[in-house]
Every structure is written in C-alpha cells, then in structure tokens.
Motif scaffolding. Structure first.
Motif, PDB file in Angstrom:
ATOM      1  N   ARG A  70       0.824  -1.208   0.000  1.00 19.59           N
ATOM      2  CA  ARG A  70       0.000   0.000   0.000  1.00 19.59           C
ATOM      3  C   ARG A  70       0.858   1.258   0.000  1.00 19.59           C
ATOM      4  N   ARG A 108     -10.417   6.015  -4.806  1.00 19.52           N
ATOM      5  CA  ARG A 108     -11.196   4.795  -4.597  1.00 19.52           C
ATOM      6  C   ARG A 108     -12.016   4.504  -5.841  1.00 19.52           C
ATOM      7  N   ARG A 119      -6.445  -2.153  -8.591  1.00 22.16           N
ATOM      8  CA  ARG A 119      -6.933  -2.593  -7.286  1.00 22.16           C
ATOM      9  C   ARG A 119      -5.728  -2.773  -6.383  1.00 22.16           C
ATOM     10  N   ASP A 154      -4.620  -3.674  -2.098  1.00 22.26           N
ATOM     11  CA  ASP A 154      -4.827  -3.835  -0.669  1.00 22.26           C
ATOM     12  C   ASP A 154      -3.498  -4.250  -0.037  1.00 22.26           C
TER      13      ASP A 154
END
Length: 312
Positions: free
Chosen positions: A16, A26, A32, A34
């Motif tokens: 991250r 977002r 994507r 995480d």
C-alpha cells in the motif's frame, strides 16, 4: 494466458505504501490495491497487460502474474515497480529523531518505478491546481469514455486500461470539458501526449536533463515533473514544490510548525539531500497533518457531464 514469476524480497514490502501513489482514488477502474495484492492494468511497449502482485510477507516473496500482449514486459519490470531495487544509499534516518521513527514504522516502504512516463502523466496533469476529488472524477470519466477493457484471466479482475495516449492526443477539448477538465489542463494533456516519445526519453536521463525535458512542455512545471520523476524514474529526491498541502505536512510532522512555504519545506528536507522525496513521503504516510485553517476548496465541474456506465 497468464505468465508468472517469483520475486524474492531481501526486506519487508508494504504494498500500500509503495504503490498507493499510483492509485487514482477509490474505485480506480484501472487498479486494485490492498495489503497483500495489487492488480494493475497498464500499457507496455509490447501492448496492453494486466499485472497482479501477491505478497507473502512470511515467505518474503511476491508472486507476479501477467496477462495480455505486454505480459512479458510487465513481469520483467515488476520488481522495479515494487521497489525491489530501491537504493537507500546515503539515507541516514537516524540523523533526525522524527525521521528515524517514521522510517522504523514503515520498514516496507520503498520507492518503486514504473519505467514509463505515460503511466503517471495523465492523472498527474489532471491533479494540477484542483481538489483530489476533481482529479479522480476526471480520470475515471475519461477512462470510462475511452472504455478499453484490460487483458483478463482467471487470476485478475475485470479492469479498464488507462486511455490510449493516441486517443488523448487527438481528443477534442470539449470531451475534456465534459470530464470536468478546464481548457488549460486539456491542452497540456493533448500536447504532452503528442510529444510522448520525447518525454519517455527522460526516464533514462540524469535528473537535471530529465527535469528540463519534462518541463519543456507548456503546462508541465516543477510540481508535475516531480511526481513523474518519483513514480516513473524512481527518484527518491523528487519533491513536489508548489503542492498545496505538502509544505505544511512536512513542517508539522518534523518540527510541529503548522504553516510553511516551499522554501521552509526544502530547508527542513535539506539534510536528506538525495532522499528528500523519500522523507516527504514518509511525512505524508505518517498521517499527522497540520491543523486546517480557512475554507476548504469546493470541487468545481467545468461543465462536466455524467460519464457512461461500464459496458454501456
């Protein structure tokens, strides 16, 4: 078809913190991210690709998978993207108590590099002199209008590719207005993507020549160039002079001064020459922001229209 490689880590990796700067808000339709997985649609010299990184911190490895015509290039550049070769030579966090503490809190933060200006050019120009919300909205609108699906496989989710540079270079200004982009930024986007081949040469140049090459385009100043240099070139010294928040963030984090200008920020970062951008980013990641004063800037729309829905 998906191809795979394993990247061995010599120290922790914080996905991250390392890759978060590439995420455009977002709901970014191209990426994507995480704590353990990143999936990113990208354009390579060999064609489009979708790259997935899966981090196994306990085993100190990252498994990289890629799909699409550019899969081989994406896999070859994956270690650099993840900051595996981030060079901390000359960086001594112990010379400042706060910096030492911030660095110890983020042992997995690295300066990665995409190796290509095009990866960060559009979102960085869109973020010039507007709120983050406006920039995110404009990028997502343009990506949805361009509407080009990224390569997919069972290992990756459905993403959209960032808009094709050729499409951006020849899109009329009214289309940018519909995305909420004023004429000044629209012209900069068009001109920079028309001269993209010249800008890409900056990746292999020394810092001074790279800065001169990037800022030769009208509308690309030191702030825009610094962000491109950090992400595309992996430059740990690049500092976003001219940023609305960064001087205050650096001054508040390091010496608890609630307000600072660029000169004061650079004075505070001077002891870390060669790694000033690294320290500035550590200050941002600390999340200790200076107290706000005055009214917040309200997002503007510049005639923006509602973007089409994916697949619509």
């Amino acid at each position: 078809m998906t191809t795979t490689r394993t990247i061995v880590l010599d120290r922790p990796l914080d996905l991250r913190a390392t890759l978060g700067g590439l995420l455009v808000g977002r709901g970014d339709p191209t990426m994507r991210l995480d704590a353990t997985t990143m999936v990113r649609a990208t354009r390579t010299p060999d064609g489009p690709a979708t790259l997935r990184l899966d981090l196994d911190q306990d085993a100190s490895v990252v498994t990289a998978r890629a799909a699409g015509p550019g899969a081989t290039h994406a896999l070859e550049t994956a270690p650099a993207l993840a900051g595996v070769d981030d060079d901390r030579t000359g960086f001594d966090p112990t010379s400042h108590e706060i910096v030492a503490r911030l660095d110890a809190r983020r042992p997995g933060f690295r300066i990665g590099r995409t190796g290509r200006v095009v990866d960060v050019l559009l979102p960085t120009i869109l973020a010039q002199k507007v709120t983050g919300t406006e920039a995110v909205r404009a990028f997502q609108h343009l990506t949805l209008v361009a509407g080009e699906p990224a390569p997919t496989s069972p290992d990756v989710p459905d993403l959209l590719l960032p808009p094709d540079p050729a499409w951006l270079a020849h899109t009329p200004t009214w289309q940018y207005t519909a995305a909420g982009v004023d004429r000044s930024r629209a012209v900069t986007i068009i001109e920079s993507h028309r001269r993209l081949a010249r800008l890409e040469e900056a990746v292999a140049m020394d810092p001074d020549d790279a800065r001169a090459r990037l800022t030769a385009i009208r509308g690309i100043g030191p702030w825009t160039a610094a962000i491109i240099e950090r992400h595309a070139r992996g430059d740990p010294d690049a500092v976003e002079v001219g940023d609305f928040h960064l001087p205050n963030t650096v001054a508040w984090t390091l010496v608890r001064e609630p307000r600072a200008d660029d000169d004061r920020m650079l004075e505070l970062l001077a002891p870390f020459a060669g790694h000033r951008g690294r320290v500035a980013r550590l200050c941002e990641l600390a999340g200790s922001f200076a107290p706000r004063r005055g009214p917040r800037h309200a997002p503007r729309r510049f005639g923006q229209r509602r973007p089409p829905r994916p697949g619509g």
